[in-house]
Scaffold this motif. Structure first.
Motif, PDB file in Angstrom:
ATOM      1  N   ALA A   1       0.870  -1.175   0.000  1.00 47.77           N
ATOM      2  CA  ALA A   1       0.000   0.000   0.000  1.00 47.77           C
ATOM      3  C   ALA A   1       0.906   1.224   0.000  1.00 47.77           C
ATOM      4  N   ILE A   2       0.684   2.101  -0.968  1.00 53.13           N
ATOM      5  CA  ILE A   2       1.472   3.327  -1.099  1.00 53.13           C
ATOM      6  C   ILE A   2       0.562   4.472  -0.696  1.00 53.13           C
ATOM      7  N   ILE A   3       0.928   5.162   0.378  1.00 48.79           N
ATOM      8  CA  ILE A   3       0.028   6.149   0.976  1.00 48.79           C
ATOM      9  C   ILE A   3       0.587   7.551   0.814  1.00 48.79           C
ATOM     10  N   SER A   4      -0.237   8.442   0.262  1.00 51.30           N
ATOM     11  CA  SER A   4       0.098   9.860   0.220  1.00 51.30           C
ATOM     12  C   SER A   4      -0.954  10.610   1.039  1.00 51.30           C
ATOM     13  N   LYS A   5      -0.950  11.896   0.973  1.00 51.55           N
ATOM     14  CA  LYS A   5      -1.830  12.721   1.794  1.00 51.55           C
ATOM     15  C   LYS A   5      -3.307  12.380   1.597  1.00 51.55           C
ATOM     16  N   HIS A   6      -3.747  12.244   0.346  1.00 58.24           N
ATOM     17  CA  HIS A   6      -5.150  11.992   0.047  1.00 58.24           C
ATOM     18  C   HIS A   6      -5.375  10.781  -0.852  1.00 58.24           C
ATOM     19  N   GLN A   7      -4.394   9.900  -0.986  1.00 61.33           N
ATOM     20  CA  GLN A   7      -4.527   8.779  -1.906  1.00 61.33           C
ATOM     21  C   GLN A   7      -3.844   7.534  -1.367  1.00 61.33           C
ATOM     22  N   ILE A   8      -4.442   6.373  -1.656  1.00 60.63           N
ATOM     23  CA  ILE A   8      -3.835   5.083  -1.351  1.00 60.63           C
ATOM     24  C   ILE A   8      -3.835   4.278  -2.642  1.00 60.63           C
ATOM     25  N   ALA A   9      -2.672   3.761  -3.014  1.00 58.85           N
ATOM     26  CA  ALA A   9      -2.562   2.895  -4.185  1.00 58.85           C
ATOM     27  C   ALA A   9      -2.106   1.524  -3.708  1.00 58.85           C
ATOM     28  N   LEU A  10      -2.832   0.484  -4.112  1.00 57.72           N
ATOM     29  CA  LEU A  10      -2.423  -0.883  -3.813  1.00 57.72           C
ATOM     30  C   LEU A  10      -1.732  -1.444  -5.043  1.00 57.72           C
ATOM     31  N   ALA A  11      -0.635  -2.158  -4.810  1.00 57.71           N
ATOM     32  CA  ALA A  11       0.141  -2.705  -5.923  1.00 57.71           C
ATOM     33  C   ALA A  11       0.691  -4.075  -5.553  1.00 57.71           C
ATOM     34  N   SER A  12       1.092  -4.827  -6.584  1.00 57.77           N
ATOM     35  CA  SER A  12       1.725  -6.127  -6.365  1.00 57.77           C
ATOM     36  C   SER A  12       3.186  -5.917  -5.990  1.00 57.77           C
ATOM     37  N   LYS A  13       3.881  -6.987  -5.679  1.00 55.02           N
ATOM     38  CA  LYS A  13       5.291  -6.872  -5.297  1.00 55.02           C
ATOM     39  C   LYS A  13       6.167  -6.414  -6.462  1.00 55.02           C
ATOM     40  N   HIS A  14       5.657  -6.550  -7.693  1.00 50.42           N
ATOM     41  CA  HIS A  14       6.390  -6.083  -8.872  1.00 50.42           C
ATOM     42  C   HIS A  14       5.959  -4.681  -9.287  1.00 50.42           C
ATOM     43  N   PHE A  15       5.193  -4.004  -8.407  1.00 51.76           N
ATOM     44  CA  PHE A  15       4.740  -2.631  -8.613  1.00 51.76           C
ATOM     45  C   PHE A  15       3.742  -2.506  -9.762  1.00 51.76           C
ATOM     46  N   GLU A  16       2.928  -3.533  -9.953  1.00 50.68           N
ATOM     47  CA  GLU A  16       1.817  -3.434 -10.884  1.00 50.68           C
ATOM     48  C   GLU A  16       0.633  -2.917 -10.085  1.00 50.68           C
ATOM     49  N   GLN A  17       0.128  -1.742 -10.425  1.00 45.18           N
ATOM     50  CA  GLN A  17      -0.932  -1.123  -9.649  1.00 45.18           C
ATOM     51  C   GLN A  17      -2.211  -1.939  -9.749  1.00 45.18           C
ATOM     52  N   ILE A  18      -2.792  -2.262  -8.593  1.00 43.97           N
ATOM     53  CA  ILE A  18      -4.018  -3.051  -8.527  1.00 43.97           C
ATOM     54  C   ILE A  18      -5.233  -2.133  -8.459  1.00 43.97           C
ATOM     55  N   CYS A  19      -5.191  -1.149  -7.577  1.00 42.58           N
ATOM     56  CA  CYS A  19      -6.289  -0.188  -7.459  1.00 42.58           C
ATOM     57  C   CYS A  19      -5.785   1.070  -6.766  1.00 42.58           C
ATOM     58  N   SER A  20      -6.627   2.091  -6.790  1.00 42.78           N
ATOM     59  CA  SER A  20      -6.281   3.363  -6.165  1.00 42.78           C
ATOM     60  C   SER A  20      -7.531   3.946  -5.524  1.00 42.78           C
ATOM     61  N   ILE A  21      -7.384   4.494  -4.333  1.00 46.16           N
ATOM     62  CA  ILE A  21      -8.480   5.109  -3.595  1.00 46.16           C
ATOM     63  C   ILE A  21      -8.112   6.562  -3.328  1.00 46.16           C
ATOM     64  N   ASN A  22      -9.023   7.484  -3.625  1.00 47.97           N
ATOM     65  CA  ASN A  22      -8.822   8.896  -3.316  1.00 47.97           C
ATOM     66  C   ASN A  22      -9.719   9.280  -2.151  1.00 47.97           C
ATOM     67  N   GLU A  23      -9.178  10.048  -1.231  1.00 52.81           N
ATOM     68  CA  GLU A  23      -9.907  10.516  -0.058  1.00 52.81           C
ATOM     69  C   GLU A  23      -9.954  12.040  -0.074  1.00 52.81           C
ATOM     70  N   THR A  24     -11.028  12.605   0.444  1.00 51.13           N
ATOM     71  CA  THR A  24     -11.108  14.065   0.555  1.00 51.13           C
ATOM     72  C   THR A  24     -10.468  14.548   1.843  1.00 51.13           C
ATOM     73  N   VAL A  25     -10.390  13.657   2.837  1.00 53.79           N
ATOM     74  CA  VAL A  25      -9.779  13.967   4.132  1.00 53.79           C
ATOM     75  C   VAL A  25      -8.419  13.271   4.185  1.00 53.79           C
ATOM     76  N   ARG A  26      -7.481  13.816   4.933  1.00 58.93           N
ATOM     77  CA  ARG A  26      -6.138  13.241   5.031  1.00 58.93           C
ATOM     78  C   ARG A  26      -6.145  11.807   5.533  1.00 58.93           C
ATOM     79  N   VAL A  27      -5.308  10.992   4.904  1.00 59.89           N
ATOM     80  CA  VAL A  27      -5.099   9.613   5.354  1.00 59.89           C
ATOM     81  C   VAL A  27      -4.031   9.648   6.445  1.00 59.89           C
ATOM     82  N   LYS A  28      -4.345   9.062   7.591  1.00 59.76           N
ATOM     83  CA  LYS A  28      -3.408   9.088   8.717  1.00 59.76           C
ATOM     84  C   LYS A  28      -2.429   7.929   8.717  1.00 59.76           C
ATOM     85  N   GLY A  29      -2.822   6.797   8.150  1.00 60.47           N
ATOM     86  CA  GLY A  29      -1.949   5.629   8.126  1.00 60.47           C
ATOM     87  C   GLY A  29      -2.788   4.380   7.996  1.00 60.47           C
TER      88      GLY A  29
END
Length: 173
Positions: free
Chosen positions: A85-113
């Protein structure tokens, strides 16, 4: 196995042995690299720039794959290092171990962890006022609301272990 990679002040990749002696220096594959995360596989690192993260093979000196996620704050691997899981301020991207993106979630509120469930492919994360989940299919939802912000440390069964803003441990069901 007997070396590690660091990013020095001049933003070069430095390979060192466990006596902290520099064995090799190299330039990162992209300009503007300002962060380094563990990649879960020996010989690879995740490098962060302003608008993306790249999975970099240090030994072969090549970029394996890259994902467009701006200003990444955290990288969280699951227990067997098959998903990240790759987490930024307002986005979470899930990827495989080879960095193939599986999905992405955008949030309007900050992601804390967040953290992965130890037995299932479920990523649980917190925002300012909710505990939420996301599945690798991209489906997600709210588990519960929060009175105060918390920072997830571990998910074990139906118990969510976390820290509050005062640094005290809490367990939520």
């Amino acid at each position: 196995r007997d070396k590690f990679v660091a990013l020095d002040k001049s933003r070069q990749l430095v390979t060192k042995n466990f006596q902290n002696e520099t064995t090799k220096k190299s330039n990162p594959p992209l300009p503007g690299i300002d962060g380094l995360f563990a990649a879960g596989v020996s010989g690879r690192v995740i490098l962060r720039s302003d608008d993306r993260v790249v999975l970099y093979d240090v030994l072969a000196r090549k970029v394996v794959n890259e994902i467009q996620v701006p200003r990444v704050k955290y990288v969280v691997w699951n227990a067997d290092y098959s998903m990240v899981a790759i987490i930024s301020k307002h986005q979470i991207a899930l990827a495989s171990k080879h960095f193939e993106q599986i999905c992405s979630i955008n949030e309007t509120v900050r992601v804390k962890g967040g953290c992965w469930d130890g037995k299932k492919p479920v990523f649980v994360y917190t925002t300012l006022n909710h505990v939420k989940y996301v599945l690798p299919t991209g489906d997600g939802g709210i588990i519960r609301g929060l009175d105060v912000p918390i920072y997830v440390t571990k998910l074990q069964g139906n118990s969510l272990h976390c820290l509050d803003r005062e640094g005290k441990t809490r367990t939520l069901e």
